[in-house]
Design a protein around this motif. Structure first.
Motif, short mmCIF file in Angstrom:
data_model
loop_
_atom_site.label_atom_id
_atom_site.label_comp_id
_atom_site.label_asym_id
_atom_site.label_seq_id
_atom_site.Cartn_x
_atom_site.Cartn_y
_atom_site.Cartn_z
N LYS A 1 29.53 -28.17 10.73
CA LYS A 1 30.51 -27.44 11.54
C LYS A 1 31.80 -28.26 11.66
N LEU A 2 32.91 -27.54 11.75
CA LEU A 2 34.19 -28.23 11.92
C LEU A 2 34.23 -29.03 13.21
N SER A 3 33.46 -28.62 14.22
CA SER A 3 33.43 -29.38 15.47
C SER A 3 33.00 -30.82 15.23
N GLU A 4 32.15 -31.05 14.22
CA GLU A 4 31.73 -32.41 13.89
C GLU A 4 32.85 -33.19 13.21
N ILE A 5 33.63 -32.52 12.39
CA ILE A 5 34.74 -33.18 11.69
C ILE A 5 35.84 -33.55 12.68
N TYR A 6 36.08 -32.68 13.67
CA TYR A 6 37.12 -32.93 14.66
C TYR A 6 36.61 -33.66 15.91
N ARG A 7 35.35 -34.08 15.90
CA ARG A 7 34.76 -34.76 17.06
C ARG A 7 35.60 -35.98 17.46
N GLY A 8 35.85 -36.11 18.76
CA GLY A 8 36.61 -37.25 19.27
C GLY A 8 38.11 -37.03 19.28
N PRO B 1 48.77 -44.08 9.31
CA PRO B 1 48.15 -42.87 9.85
C PRO B 1 48.05 -42.90 11.37
N THR B 2 48.05 -41.71 11.97
CA THR B 2 47.89 -41.59 13.42
C THR B 2 46.42 -41.78 13.81
N ARG B 3 46.20 -41.88 15.11
CA ARG B 3 44.83 -42.01 15.59
C ARG B 3 43.96 -40.78 15.27
N PRO B 4 44.46 -39.53 15.49
CA PRO B 4 43.65 -38.38 15.10
C PRO B 4 43.34 -38.36 13.60
N HIS B 5 44.32 -38.73 12.79
CA HIS B 5 44.12 -38.82 11.34
C HIS B 5 42.96 -39.77 11.03
N GLN B 6 42.99 -40.94 11.63
CA GLN B 6 41.94 -41.94 11.41
C GLN B 6 40.58 -41.43 11.88
N LYS B 7 40.56 -40.77 13.03
CA LYS B 7 39.31 -40.27 13.60
C LYS B 7 38.69 -39.21 12.68
N ILE B 8 39.51 -38.27 12.20
CA ILE B 8 39.02 -37.22 11.31
C ILE B 8 38.48 -37.83 10.02
N ALA B 9 39.20 -38.77 9.45
CA ALA B 9 38.75 -39.42 8.21
C ALA B 9 37.43 -40.16 8.44
N LYS B 10 37.34 -40.87 9.55
CA LYS B 10 36.12 -41.62 9.87
C LYS B 10 34.94 -40.66 10.05
N ASN B 11 35.16 -39.57 10.78
CA ASN B 11 34.10 -38.58 10.96
C ASN B 11 33.62 -38.03 9.62
N LEU B 12 34.57 -37.68 8.76
CA LEU B 12 34.21 -37.10 7.48
C LEU B 12 33.41 -38.08 6.63
#
Length: 196
Positions: free
Chosen positions: A184-191, A47-58
């Motif tokens: 909010k989606l802003s929390e899921i996409y944070r970072g 997985p890419t870094r954004p993929h990992q970040k979104i999964a971690k946030n969720l």
């Protein structure tokens, strides 16, 4: 989930049952990520870094809600699942909500949410098929797809007879009432660059 690659050495017609796939998968190194969709074994790229970040946030957002609303459940990252009655499907969603137990398994027989984090290279047909089959699990309550290259979350919920809801603004809220989740989606996409 990332772009798949066909497994080498598939038997017969090239389509496998879950048991044949599991025998193959157990022989592979632990760092390899494989899944079976409609009898086709596919290796997934890292997985890419954004993929990992979104999964971690969720995961971080879901866990406190589950502790409050459903302490019998927990989130897991990239564990395989089985759907009763479908013998050629052993996918590995990016995120799951499953029963909280410590048993050593590669696949969850029961799950309550399956989420896929999409990259531009994900074949639309394969993702659609996975969502369709996740919905067939008798315990599953929610299916999610989350784009990593644009703000777009799609939700399918059993409570709405699997009608799809699409969210495209950082101010939109993703609601999973069975888990007490309202974020909010802003929390899921944070970072990520999408929430900058």
């Amino acid at each position: 989930m990332n772009a798949p690659a066909k497994a080498a050495g598939q038997i017969g017609s090239g389509l496998w049952t879950a048991d044949q796939f599991l025998e193959f998968y157990m022989s592979r190194p632990d760092e390899e990520r494989w899944q079976l969709v409609d009898g086709l074994a596919m290796m997934m790229v890292s997985p890419t870094r954004p993929h990992q970040k979104i999964a971690k946030n969720l995961i971080f957002l879901l866990e406190p809600c589950l502790l409050e609303a459903r302490s019998d459940l927990e989130t897991l990252w990239e564990m395989g699942v089985r759907v009763p009655g479908i013998s050629d499907f052993n996918p590995q969603p990016d995120l799951l909500v499953v029963e909280a137990d410590a048993s050593f398994e590669r696949y969850a027989d029961r799950f309550f949410l399956a989420a896929e984090i999409l990259s531009p290279s994900n074949p639309t047909e394969m993702i659609s098929r996975k969502i369709e089959l996740y919905q067939r699990h008798p315990d599953n309550l929610y299916c999610l797809t989350i784009a990593q290259d644009e703000v777009r979350v799609r939700l399918w919920a059993r409570e709405t007879d699997w009608q799809m809801t699409e969210l495209t603004s950082l101010d939109d809220k993703l609601r999973l009432p069975a888990f007490g989740f309202d974020v909010k989606l802003s929390e899921i996409y944070r970072g990520t660059s999408l929430a900058a």
